[in-house]
Each structure stands twice: as C-alpha cells, then as structure tokens.
Design a protein around this motif. Structure first.
Motif, mmCIF file in Angstrom:
data_model
loop_
_atom_site.group_PDB
_atom_site.id
_atom_site.type_symbol
_atom_site.label_atom_id
_atom_site.label_comp_id
_atom_site.label_asym_id
_atom_site.label_seq_id
_atom_site.Cartn_x
_atom_site.Cartn_y
_atom_site.Cartn_z
ATOM 1 N N GLU A 176 1.014 -1.182 0.176
ATOM 2 C CA GLU A 176 -0.257 -0.180 0.165
ATOM 3 C C GLU A 176 0.892 1.440 -0.006
ATOM 4 O O GLU A 176 0.498 2.176 -0.737
ATOM 5 N N LYS A 177 1.723 1.350 0.741
ATOM 6 C CA LYS A 177 2.793 2.434 0.839
ATOM 7 C C LYS A 177 3.662 2.713 -0.523
ATOM 8 O O LYS A 177 3.788 3.746 -0.908
ATOM 9 N N ILE A 178 4.001 1.562 -1.283
ATOM 10 C CA ILE A 178 4.604 1.653 -2.432
ATOM 11 C C ILE A 178 3.602 2.214 -3.633
ATOM 12 O O ILE A 178 4.102 3.166 -4.295
ATOM 13 N N ASP A 191 5.370 7.481 7.234
ATOM 14 C CA ASP A 191 6.964 7.735 7.347
ATOM 15 C C ASP A 191 7.565 8.921 6.896
ATOM 16 O O ASP A 191 6.660 9.746 6.294
ATOM 17 N N GLU A 192 8.603 9.296 6.938
ATOM 18 C CA GLU A 192 8.910 10.567 6.539
ATOM 19 C C GLU A 192 9.087 10.727 5.026
ATOM 20 O O GLU A 192 8.786 11.858 4.326
ATOM 21 N N ILE A 212 -0.607 11.818 3.234
ATOM 22 C CA ILE A 212 -1.556 11.170 3.777
ATOM 23 C C ILE A 212 -2.370 12.044 4.701
ATOM 24 O O ILE A 212 -1.741 12.887 5.746
ATOM 25 N N SER A 213 -3.753 12.162 4.442
ATOM 26 C CA SER A 213 -4.535 13.052 5.220
ATOM 27 C C SER A 213 -4.985 12.251 6.303
ATOM 28 O O SER A 213 -5.252 13.219 7.450
ATOM 29 N N GLY A 214 -5.125 11.377 6.385
ATOM 30 C CA GLY A 214 -5.458 10.260 7.577
ATOM 31 C C GLY A 214 -5.668 8.873 7.313
ATOM 32 O O GLY A 214 -5.453 8.076 6.455
ATOM 33 N N ILE A 215 -6.615 8.270 8.305
ATOM 34 C CA ILE A 215 -6.582 6.839 8.431
ATOM 35 C C ILE A 215 -8.360 6.469 8.583
ATOM 36 O O ILE A 215 -8.843 7.321 9.247
ATOM 37 N N ALA A 216 -8.667 5.920 7.474
ATOM 38 C CA ALA A 216 -10.187 5.302 7.562
ATOM 39 C C ALA A 216 -10.220 4.016 8.336
ATOM 40 O O ALA A 216 -9.359 3.094 7.830
ATOM 41 N N PHE A 217 -11.290 3.827 8.915
ATOM 42 C CA PHE A 217 -11.467 2.405 9.485
ATOM 43 C C PHE A 217 -12.918 2.042 9.401
ATOM 44 O O PHE A 217 -13.740 2.684 9.223
ATOM 45 N N HIS A 218 -13.222 0.697 9.707
ATOM 46 C CA HIS A 218 -14.530 0.127 9.691
ATOM 47 C C HIS A 218 -14.455 -0.480 11.313
ATOM 48 O O HIS A 218 -13.829 -0.612 11.955
ATOM 49 N N TRP A 219 -15.829 -1.076 11.483
ATOM 50 C CA TRP A 219 -16.195 -1.267 12.821
ATOM 51 C C TRP A 219 -16.568 -2.888 13.111
ATOM 52 O O TRP A 219 -16.696 -3.209 14.187
#
Length: 446
Positions: free
Chosen positions: A215-217, A256-257, A263-270
């Motif tokens: 995902e990072k690459i 990371d640096e 990246i603006s943020g982290i999305a999550f599910h429940w």
C-alpha cells in the motif's frame, strides 16, 4: 444556563421521542450521580456525519415513486433530516452493486477511450444529484475502490482478493485519477480518496489485497505522483479503510518521512469490535491526521435481522466510543436498501437505517436512523469534542461544543433500568432522568 433535552425510548416495538426543557441552579455541592461537562477542555474537531450511496442504494431509489424519493432525500439531506454532510461511493462495483462492472476492461486502452460511467449514470448519479439539490450545495464525497479491473489483477477476477499486478500500478493510479476527474467534470465535489477498501480481506465479492508495504509503495511511487500530475493535489488520501484492530499497525507501516505529507488520515470500519483504544493510539501517535469511520453496518449473517433496539444501540455505542477516542467523522454504509437487506450480488445482506418496501411503496425509518439523528442533527461540522466525566458505566456519554458555542451531549442507556443524573456544568446543576433503553441529546445554552 438552559437545557433542551430530546429523548427517544423504544418499548413494544414503538419509538417515542419527547422534548423537555430544564433550568439550572447553583451547584450546592452534589457528589453522587454526577455527570460533568467541561466546555473549556477541547480535543479534536468533528467534521460531521454521512452515508454511502452505492449502486444498490441507487437501484432501490430508481424503484421509488416521486413522493418516496423526496421522503428519503429529505430524511438524510434536508434541513429537518439527519443533516448528512458527506457521501462515500465506490470506484466500479462493490458487494452492494446489482452486479459486477468496471468502467474500462481493455488492457490496451491506455488513453481511456473506452472508459465510461454508464452504470454510475444509471443508478448512483440520479441519487447523488437529488441529494445535492436537497442540500442546496455540493456535498463532499469520498471515493473508494473495491477492486481494480480484472485484467490488472494476479487472479484475473474482481473477486476473491488477488493483488494488483506490479506492471499495472501506474495504469491503475491513472485510472483512479480519471474516475475522480470524470466525477468532478459532472460537478461533484470529490474531496477524499481511500487507496483500497478492506485491503486485508479476501472476499467472495470485489476485493484486492495489499500488505502495508504494498500500500505504501503504491501510494508513494504511483498514486500520489499521478494525482499531482493530473492536478488533483487537493484530494485527501486515506490509508487502511479496514477494521480497527489493525489500524495502528497499518498506520505505523505506511506513515514515515517519505509518505507523511501525502496522507491526510486513516479510515476504519467497525466489524471486529470496539477497539476504541486503537483509535486512541492512532490519535496519540499521529496527532495531525484525520481519523474517520468510512463504513459500518450490521450484517444479517451475524445478527438477528429483527433486532431493532440492538442495532440502534450498536450505532450509538460505536459513535460515542469513536468520538471519545479521537474520531473526526462518521460515514455510515448504505443509506437505503430493500426489506431483505439488498440487493447484493453475493447475498451479503445487511441492515440499513432506512429500507424501502417496494410492494407498498413505503419508506421505513428504522430505529437506527433515529439514533444516528440524535448525533447528526445537533453536532455541527466544526464542533470540538470537549471533556466530560460520568459516575457509572451504566451510561455512555460524549460531549461537543458547536462553533456557535452551543454544547451538545449525548447520553446512551443500554440497560432496562432508569438512571438519575445530576448534570453539572460551569458551577451549575440540574437533574436529568435517563429512561431505560433510551438515548438522550442535550443542548446547553446560556
């Protein structure tokens, strides 16, 4: 100080909502049954509530009479409805699509000459347009892919996971950009993008697997450069977009640096439980990132489909826990489905706050719709979460301060017995009765 209290109870399958007003008096030093609210102690900004317009929701909308369409739209986006501020939708098909589809299936078409949004035009866009008309202005949107086109994947199909072939990383990044630009050309306010819906799940429906490194690459070397090349630098990128229990690990893997500025943020599910502490961990380590719930619903494969009170309490419990842990916004899943929880091309039926009975042309508002409204109707985008304390774990509590200074608090009682509360704020106190199996929203003003 004045209190307006809106309370909903549910007994014998009947929903009842009442409003009361109360005055405060000087605090004589009460010590028991106390709920404290501290407007001077502020935490994260809350950006608002929303829901998802899927192909399935759009299909259901196409079956409605004009009157039922108006009722649905006003329920979510009208001034007297649940005041949704954000819409999430999918790039190409997802499980909540009538069938599988993709906007381009020709691996040789590098110029996107065969790219088309015919399926989106059929079901999704009419619902989007009516939502925006009721809202009076463009609604902020988030797009998420469930799977790249089949030819781009290692397993050659949209379903059963598989991975994005390395040789198609650049093409897929351009494809996503083309999707965003096509929506924007139609006047839609695409603001957010997640890299992949549920990248850790091999599903019987549209899905694609990414490790944290993959995902990072893809983000760093392909997607972010493609967005910049296409003039889409303003798009907010969200990673993970999966369940809470691994959101901290995934954030640490990707941010990371080299990627932090992308990246603006982290999305999550429940779907795997509370894990409110996971949100707190992410908030503590990544203080400047937005944390949003991008999907949550009740799956009929796991829960009795007739448990109205349970479903509503699940929503309220999760919203309260998420907000108190640092969440910035809450986006529900399908805004409308049929009475069996579909259509869904793989039989993955789910609850929706509103369902449509096509046989009787009836829009049915479930109790979860009312419970969500106890938050979304009163918490204004830009509100700040504020500090609060409570005397018992029999009550759940969150409090926020709207931009105009109005304090909003929500008390959830998931037990049968009534709870008596001494509400304290700024040296003043008033008594509040919280009925069993109820939710109460309080509005505090001078």
């Amino acid at each position: 100080m004045k209190l307006q209290l809106i309370t909903t109870t549910y007994e014998k399958n009947q929903t009842k909502t009442i409003e009361t007003k109360k005055e405060f008096t000087h605090d004589p030093g009460v010590e028991f049954n106390v709920v404290n609210i501290y407007p001077q102690v502020e935490y994260q900004t809350f950006d608002g509530f929303g829901g998802s317009i899927t192909d399935s929701a759009g299909y259901i909308y196409s079956l409605m009479s004009d009157q039922s369409k108006k009722e649905l739209i006003q329920a979510y986006f009208g001034p007297n409805g649940n005041c949704y501020q954000t819409i999430r939708s999918h790039i190409d098909s997802c499980d909540f699509s009538v069938n599988q589809y993709e906007a381009l299936s020709d691996p040789t078409d590098m110029e996107f000459e065969s790219f088309n949004l015919d399926r989106n035009n059929r079901y999704i866009l009419p619902l989007l347009l009516d939502a925006e008309a009721a809202n009076g202005k463009p609604i902020e949107m988030m797009l998420s892919p469930w799977s790249p086109p089949s030819f781009m994947k290692t397993n050659g199909i949209r379903i059963q996971g598989g991975k994005l072939k390395e040789e198609y990383r650049e093409f897929w990044a351009e494809y996503i950009c083309h999707y965003i630009k096509s929506y924007r050309a139609k006047g839609f306010l695409i603001k957010k993008l997640s890299i992949q819906n549920e990248p850790n799940a091999k599903q019987t429906w549209d899905s694609c697997l990414y490790t944290g490194e993959e995902e990072k690459i893809f983000l760093r070397d392909y997607l972010y450069p493609a967005l910049r090349k296409n003039g889409l630098e303003d798009i907010e990128i969200f990673i993970w977009d999966h369940n809470k229990e691994r959101m901290f690990e995934r954030a640490c893997e990707i941010i990371d640096e080299t990627t932090e500025h992308m990246i603006s943020g982290i999305a999550f599910h429940w779907y795997t439980g509370d894990h409110f502490d996971a949100i707190s961990l992410v908030r503590e380590k990544f203080k400047d990132k937005k944390i949003i719930l991008s999907e949550g619903c009740v799956e009929f494969s796991r829960f009795d489909e007739n448990a109205q009170l349970l479903f509503a309490q699940m929503y309220a419990h999760d919203i309260i826990g998420n907000i108190n842990s640092g969440m910035n916004s809450f986006i529900d899943w399908n805004i409308v489905l049929d009475t069996v929880g579909g259509p869904n091309h793989v039989g993955n039926f789910c609850h929706s706050p509103i369902v449509y009975d096509a046989q009787n042309d009836k829009v049915i508002k479930n109790l979860s719709y009312t419970y969500i409204g106890h938050f979304s109707r009163y918490i204004v985008p830009g509100a700040k979460r504020i500090a609060s304390t409570k005397y018992t774990d029999k009550l759940e509590l969150t409090a926020l301060k709207n931009p105009d200074g109005t304090v909003v608090f929500i008390l959830l009682n998931r037990l049968d017995e009534m709870q008596q509360v001494n509400l304290r704020i700024n040296g003043q106190v008033t008594e509040v009765t919280v009925p069993g199996n109820s939710i109460s929203t309080g509005l505090l003003s001078q």
